[in-house]
Design a protein around this motif. Structure first.
Motif: not given
Length: 553
Positions: A42, A44, A49, A131, A136, A138, A141, A159, A180
């Motif tokens: 993941v 973050v 964006e 991706e 993943e 995010y 955040f 987060t 996370l």
């Protein structure tokens, strides 16, 4: 509702947690999935964006891309389309520009194999690649807290909470942050990362390294007259408008469809509290050798960002129990080349390879000493070692002699693999270099004309910066009295000048000067966290998604 009364956070578990969707973090994520498609990874990202907070020149050495995505040149979606065709270097005086012959430059300074483009768009493209591999991501955040297990090992991040009012109390829109958790956590926050600072302090990662050094980079993107556009041309300069003891310089890159990226870097070890990097940048564009490029053109974008400049000597220890630092969080910019993307990607991939090996050996949350031991003999370490003395020599001897000695040292390292200077030190941190204001004279910068030169607020508007207004101020002043008695009374309020976004003001009132923080203007450059003379200002992440929204920087 106090902190103790807040509901518990929900948590998600992964194999690897990565903080920051810049070139280093995304390279690490992609390489992890290339090595083991079954890993749960993941990323973050605090920007609204991927790419929203990315700012770089950028002339990119493709070494990192060649290793990560070997066929990137054949990928129609890759945004890097303009290869360097003409590489020029100038010594600027107030009235002219003296072109330096390319043959005096060491080979490592040559750029013809490099590509010009938007690093933000490169990161967006890399994010799509990640991706597609199952990573993943995010965005929106902010990683606000490092999480530790009972043994003090890093076990992940949390987060930030959303919906906290300026008074520090939860609003009706309050949403608790997420935990996370990972077997390993990689911190790719970029220069002066807030969690990175905490980790360096907690684990004494800088105990054996030189003080970190920084610059501030300011950049604009223009669309110019097609008749003036020279696609593939890059220009760098040093000298005017800075004096001979203040380090820095300019860049000007022609790329894509009539676009020009123009920027200015000021080393943050300057001593004059009246110096304004933003105004020096605006003044640079009025130089006779530069102004014509922008006459009749349209300014499209503006931004600013702190840049790591300490190089080889200032890189802290990279590993600690449960995680590692990668990219500009640790500081891998090659200062004379004005390049760091290739090294950011390189350290991201290098860390990923050691993380994947550790997980395959059923390890978790221990220290990745193999990564720490490997970087100096890697391509990244070799790249930085050759130029390790350029910054300290420039700082010690000024622009004329210092740059000449730095060039000589690069040639010695290139030809003989050794330096007559050994490895120079950086002396003191940038916050300690300002002189008291009484030793200098206030500067009268030219008024912006609104055509070539501009003011800060109209520039911030172009950065698309936005923050939720009803939230705690994310620029933390530890001691407001110290700010008055020292930053204002001794140094004449340099925060108003070193900040490129008009965040800080000293407002004279009947009861005396008041320090005002316009946090909504903040473009997240983090210069205040570096240059405040007392280290009295700390930058922390605002609500996720806040800050600039760079479109193609």
């Amino acid at each position: 509702m106090s902190t103790e009364e807040l509901p518990p956070r929900e948590s998600m578990e992964f194999d690897v947690v990565i903080v920051g969707a810049g070139p280093s973090g995304l390279s690490a994520a992609i390489r992890l999935k290339q090595l083991n498609a079954d890993l749960n990874v993941v990323v973050v990202e605090k920007g609204s964006e991927v790419g929203a907070h990315i700012l770089s020149g950028a002339v990119i050495d493709p070494a990192g891309l060649d290793k990560l995505v070997p066929d990137w040149r054949e990928d129609a979606d890759c945004p890097l389309k303009t290869q360097v065709k003409d590489d020029r270097f100038f010594w600027m005086t107030g009235a002219g520009a003296i072109k330096l012959p390319n043959f005096i430059m060491p080979p490592l300074m040559h750029n013809h194999h490099c590509y010009i483009g938007s690093l933000g768009n490169v990161c967006r493209w890399l994010a799509r690649k990640a991706e597609a591999l199952g990573v993943e991501i995010y965005p929106g955040f902010a990683a606000a807290e490092v999480l530790y297990d009972e043994d003090g090992k890093v076990k992940g991040i949390a987060t930030g909470d959303m919906g906290i009012g300026r008074d520090g109390k939860p609003k009706d829109s309050f949403t608790r942050g997420m935990e996370l958790l990972g077997k390993y956590t990689l911190f790719a926050e970029g220069a002066r990362g807030s969690l990175t600072k905490q980790l360096i302090g907690k684990f004494a990662l800088d105990a054996k390294s030189e003080p970190p050094k920084f610059g501030i980079g300011l950049k604009e993107v223009w669309q110019i007259d097609p008749a003036k556009h020279q696609k593939g041309l890059i220009q760098h300069s040093f000298g005017w408008p800075l004096d001979m003891k203040t380090g820095g310089g300019s860049f000007l890159y022609h790329y894509d469809d009539n676009l020009v990226a123009v920027g200015f870097v000021v080393h943050l070890n300057y001593d004059d509290p009246y110096l304004s990097p933003f105004d020096e940048f605006q003044r640079f564009k009025t130089h006779p050798a530069v102004r014509g490029t922008f006459e009749g053109a349209k300014r499209l974008a503006y931004g600013a960002r702190a840049i790591t400049e300490g190089g080889y000597q200032s890189v802290p220890k990279l590993s600690f129990p449960g995680g590692a630092l990668i990219g500009c969080a640790a500081g891998f910019v090659n200062v004379p080349r004005i390049k760091g993307v290739h090294n950011a990607m390189g350290t991201g991939m290098l860390a990923a390879e050691h993380v994947a090996a550790a997980i395959s050996a059923d390890r978790a949350n221990d220290e990745l000493v193999e990564y720490e031991n490997a970087w100096r003999t890697s391509s990244v370490g070799k790249d930085l070692f050759l130029v390790r003395n350029v910054k300290p020599l420039w700082s010690k001897f000024g622009t004329v002699l210092g740059v000449a000695l730095g060039g000589f040292d690069m040639w010695c390292n290139t030809l003989f693999g050794a330096s007559l200077f050994g490895t120079q030190s950086h002396a003191k941190p940038d916050r300690a270099t300002l002189d008291p204001a009484r030793q200098h004279t206030p500067k009268a910068y030219p008024k912006p004309d609104g055509k070539i030169s501009f003011d800060k607020l109209s520039s911030v508007f172009l950065s698309n910066t936005n923050h939720e207004e009803d939230q705690p101020v994310h620029l933390k002043v530890t001691d407001m009295n110290l700010q008055k008695t020292s930053e204002h009374d001794v140094f004449a309020g340099p925060s108003n000048r070193y900040c490129p976004a008009g965040v800080y003001e000293w407002i004279e009132e009947g009861s005396g000067p008041r320090f005002q923080i316009n946090a909504q203007n903040c473009v997240h450059c983090k210069t205040c966290d570096v240059k405040d003379p007392n280290g009295n200002i700390t930058w922390v992440p605002p609500e996720g998604g806040g800050g600039p929204n760079y479109e193609a920087m």
